[in-house]
Design an enzyme around this catalytic site. Structure first.
Site, short mmCIF file in Angstrom:
data_model
loop_
_atom_site.label_atom_id
_atom_site.label_comp_id
_atom_site.label_asym_id
_atom_site.label_seq_id
_atom_site.Cartn_x
_atom_site.Cartn_y
_atom_site.Cartn_z
N GLY A 91 0.78 -1.21 0.00
CA GLY A 91 0.00 0.00 0.00
C GLY A 91 0.82 1.27 0.00
CG MET A 92 2.60 2.81 3.21
SD MET A 92 2.12 4.54 3.14
CE MET A 92 3.68 5.32 3.54
N GLY A 93 4.10 1.48 -1.20
CA GLY A 93 5.13 1.59 -2.22
C GLY A 93 5.56 0.24 -2.75
CE LYS A 124 6.99 -0.14 1.19
NZ LYS A 124 6.22 -0.94 2.14
CG ASP A 133 0.95 -3.86 7.25
OD1 ASP A 133 -0.14 -4.38 7.59
OD2 ASP A 133 1.36 -3.88 6.07
#
Length: 863
Positions: free
Chosen positions: A41-43, A60, A148
């Site tokens: 979701g973030m990258g 990342k 997460d």
């Protein structure tokens, strides 16, 4: 700025490479993007290569709101300070062209989600996730919340599990921010509250539940002990205050297997306790992996070990050497068990990987047996000294545990080739013990017998040994031929590790042959081979530094040595000691004795730890420490260190060994500095006789002896003899610096303008200022450079600057420099102290003339 699509850039780069041969992969800063690994979701996470530190990493690339990305960048940098075995290492966090990236360890292994799909027993699941609990507790102590925690963000490697992917992590107390994966997000976070360590507990509890039961709660459950169910249920409490106080408490609870504890108390007998423990460790599977211990016990009996220890003798270092050999056997057994259990017990390794890594361990075992056979026979003194290095140079069994490239151990190396490799092992052992003639003879015979064996990696290893032995025997042309052919075979066989070793040998052979410029010319090719092999560059840095020192580029040499020592290569203690010693030599040549002494001291301590107390190899380091004492005028300390070095070497090798010749030469230099010229000449004559016997009458290594003899002749005022000896030294070894010395004894010599600051450069510059009128303007620059060096300046260097100032009439500045030299010198009689006092008198300072008279009387051999 538009967000970069690195996957698209990577695809285009691959197309360009196929169509046009271009190989320019996309970069983020210095990191070369290699392939996408996954997306969240973030990258997106990419595999990448770091050319600066020569390693593969995970990068990342973050996306999302700028404020969120900046927060993640800030906290990733905080995580970079965390060092925990069960948390992926964050190397860096950067922003380049408005792209925010987190650079992390490329953690090998499979995700927990795939790992638990194999139906793990509950104890194995709990033991694995207890380590993750420890790691998450460390993250919380660092003030960071992961946000997460889920099976996909836990990687199970062959060595250990790791918590990964901090792309959505935040500091405790951050403002509410919806992130994480549905199903693992705590209810309070879903309600809009800020993420906390307690919410990480919830995600961890869901993960443990899923690992135990095969699905997230609720649903059917497998049979697990009640205490385990209660532990998980508490982490899943809807009210955060009802969960555990911290992850540390969870980790402790997970390690508390109550059934084992109760059984232990009830059984009460050692035998039954061991049986219970064996059951806990899945005894049947693990017993299948005990073959390594049995193999070692059969091949190396207590009588064998006792024989090896007896052959090493009673020297103070011999026990450590014997212990090191036994430790290596234990290390091999441990690696054998871990490789076996990775497939048979933990099921995290394929059968193909098991077979490949076991074959690697078999090769290591063959080398161990070959060395043991040599050590069981009588050893001469020099061979005994070399045993420590022979043990240290054996390929490490631990590296087999992560071997992934089948090209490093090709299928072709079976049958006959395997048998021939055992012959090669015996030759390598002879080489490592210093039996270079024997090693070459064995290698030549093997080369003749295997010319029909078309296995390039084997041929490369054979020719590497042959060339290495020939280089040691002074057969330079043959060595070069065989080493270059070894390069071709290594490339044909994709044997990258052998290629790197061949390049290192080639560079060293050029240094031994007196061709440092050629070594520098070839160094970039060696670095390219290192990069291809994914190896560390410390050894190449060290060799290139030696070549730079030989060509006078001391600044570059220092940089390379510091870089080599700062790299994360798996350097042995003796290798690191040599790098530190070379750094000390560079610092001494630059005229910085305090920095040199610090490096030499570190080198001695490392060498003593690696070789053992009283080992004759320590003589090298004692002579270096003596050289620093000499430069500072501490003659008594220097001579005591020389005496220790000579004693160690004579006891080990006798009085006629080349190592003894080296110590005699180095002591002679100190004796010249002390004004004891007759004693110095005796040492030099003895050293020269040994080297003529060992190397022949025209070998370049006689050059440094004639140079020292010239210094002794100059000190007693025999300029003609000094000039002849200096010219002889230059003829024998063209790399030696003789111009300044020739000029000092009145012989014609070309004095060059030198911009570098070193003992030789300043000495030559000062003479040039004295003798060449147009060079007078250089005196101011020389004085400025001297001042920039600070307090750590060799007195001899200061004296040279003082002479230059006197030559241009700057008597006040000259007196200041000579006084500085005297302040850093011992009060013992020495040529350097005498020169400083004489310079001070010529500068007009008569206050120390009584001391000057006493010093002249104390050294009557000087003229």
């Amino acid at each position: 700025m538009a967000e970069r699509d690195l996957t698209d850039e990577l695809l285009k780069a691959q197309v360009r490479r196929q169509l046009f041969g271009q190989e320019h992969a996309p970069r983020i800063g210095r990191w070369v993007i290699l392939a996408p690994l996954g997306e969240g979701g973030m990258g997106t996470v990419f595999a990448a290569y770091d050319p600066k530190l020569d390693r593969k990493v995970a990068v990342k690339i973050l996306r999302g709101e700028k404020s969120t990305r900046e927060r993640v960048l800030r906290e990733a940098r905080l995580l970079g300070k965390l060092n925990h075995p069960n948390v992926v290492t964050v190397y860096d966090a950067v922003e380049v062209d408005e792209v925010i990236s987190i650079v992390m360890e490329l953690a090998p292994g499979k995700s927990l989600r795939h790992w638990i799909g194999d139906g793990r027993p509950w104890r194995e699941v709990l033991a694995t996730l207890q380590q993750i609990a420890d790691g998450l507790a460390a993250v919380h102590r660092a003030g960071v919340v992961h946000r997460d925690v889920k099976p996909d963000n836990i990687v199970i490697g062959l060595d250990r599990p790791r918590l990964v992917d901090f792309g959505v992590a935040s500091t405790s107390g951050d403002a509410p921010e919806r992130s994480g994966t549905p199903g693992y997000v705590a209810p309070e976070v879903l309600a809009g509250m800020a993420a906390t360590p307690a919410s990480d507990q919830y995600g961890f509890g869901v993960t443990v539940f899923e690992a135990l039961h095969g699905h997230r709660p609720p649903g059917t459950r497998r049979k697990v002990p009640g205490w385990v169910s209660r532990l998980v249920e508490r982490t899943l409490a809807q009210d955060p205050s009802k969960r555990f106080p911290s992850m540390d408490d969870i980790a402790r609870q997970m390690g508390h297997d109550r059934r084992v504890r109760r059984s232990t108390l009830l059984l009460g007998s050692a035998g039954l306790v061991l049986a219970a423990a064996a059951g806990y460790q899945q005894g049947k599977s693990r017993d299948e992996c005990g073959g390594g211990e049995a193999r070692v016990a059969a091949a190396f009996t207590p009588a064998d070990i006792a024989s090896i220890r007896a052959n090493l003798g009673n020297a103070p270092w011999a026990k450590k050497t014997g212990d090191d050999f036994v430790h290596l056997l234990d290390t091999w057994s441990g690696s054998h068990r871990r490789v076996c259990e990775a497939t048979r017990v933990h099921r995290g390794q394929t059968e193909a990987q098991l077979e490949l890594r076991m074959r690697c361990l078999d090769r290591r075992f063959d080398r161990l047996r070959a060395l043991a056979a040599a050590l069981a026979a009588p050893l001469d003194p020099s061979e005994k000294e070399n045993v420590a290095g022979a043990i240290a140079s054996l390929p490490r069994p631990e590296r087999c545990e992560s071997l992934a490239d089948a090209s490093e151990l090709p299928e072709a190396l079976r049958g006959r080739a395997q048998q021939e490799e055992r012959r090669l092992d015996r030759a390598w052992v002879a080489y490592s013990l210093g039996r270079y003639r024997v090693a070459r003879d064995l290698a030549m015979e093997l080369e003749k017998d295997t010319r029909d064996l078309r296995v390039p990696p084997f041929r490369a290893a054979l020719l590497l040994l042959l060339g290495s032995a020939e280089a040691r025997l002074g057969m330079d042309a043959d060595a070069q031929t065989h080493l270059r052919t070894a390069l071709e075979d290594a490339a044909a066989g994709h044997a990258d590790a052998v290629t790197v070793e061949v390049w290192a040998r080639l560079l060293r052979s050029e240094l031994f042959d007196g061709s440092p410029a050629r070594a520098l010319e070839w160094a970039p090719f060696a670095r390219a081979a290192v990069a291809r092999a994914g190896a560390g560059a410390s050894e190449i840095d060290g060799i290139e530094a030696e070549a730079c020192r030989a060509t006078g580029d001391l600044g570059r040499a220092q940089l390379l040595l510091k870089r080599a020592l700062g790299e994360k290569d798996e350097l042995r203690g003796d290798q690191r000691a040599l790098l530190e010693m070379n750094l000390g030599s560079v610092e001494l040549a630059r005229g910085r004795p305090a920095a040199a002494e610090a490096a030499f001291t570190r080198a001695f301590e490392l060498a003593e730890a690696a070789l053992g107390p009283g080992h004759p190899g320590l003589g090298l380091y004692l002579d270096k420490l003596a050289a620093v004492a000499r430069v500072r005028g501490r003659i008594a300390i220097a001579l005591e260190r020389h005496a220790r070095a000579l004693r160690l070497r004579r006891e080990a090798y006798g009085h006629d060994d080349r190592a003894v010749a080296t110590s005699l030469l180095r002591r002679a230099r100190t004796l010249v500095e002390a004004g004891k010229l007759a004693d110095a000449e005796r040492d030099l004559q003895r050293a020269r006789a040994i080297r003529v016997r060992v190397h022949g009458a025209a070998h370049r290594r006689l050059g440094e002896i004639d140079l020292a003899r010239g210094d002794a002749a100059a000190a007693r005022g025999d300029r003609r003899a000094a000039s002849e000896l200096y010219l002889s030294a230059a003829k024998l070894d063209p790399e030696l610096e003789v111009a300044a010395r020739l000029s000092e004894v009145g012989a014609p010599a070309e004095l060059k303008r030198r911009d570098s600051i070193s003992l030789d450069a300043v000495r030559e510059s000062a003479l040039r200022i004295e003798r060449v009128p147009e060079a007078a303007s250089d005196a101011a620059a020389l004085l400025a450079a001297w001042r920039a060096l600070g307090k750590d300046v060799a007195p001899e260097l200061s004296n040279a600057v003082g002479r230059a100032e006197l030559a241009v009439g700057h008597r006040r500045e000259a007196a200041m420099v000579f006084r500085a030299a005297l302040a850093t010198l011992s009060s013992e009689p020495s040529r350097t102290r005498l020169a400083a006092l004489e310079g001070l008198a010529r500068a007009g300072d008569r206050t120390r003339e009584p001391e000057l008279a006493r010093l002249r009387a104390a050294m009557p051999e000087l003229r």
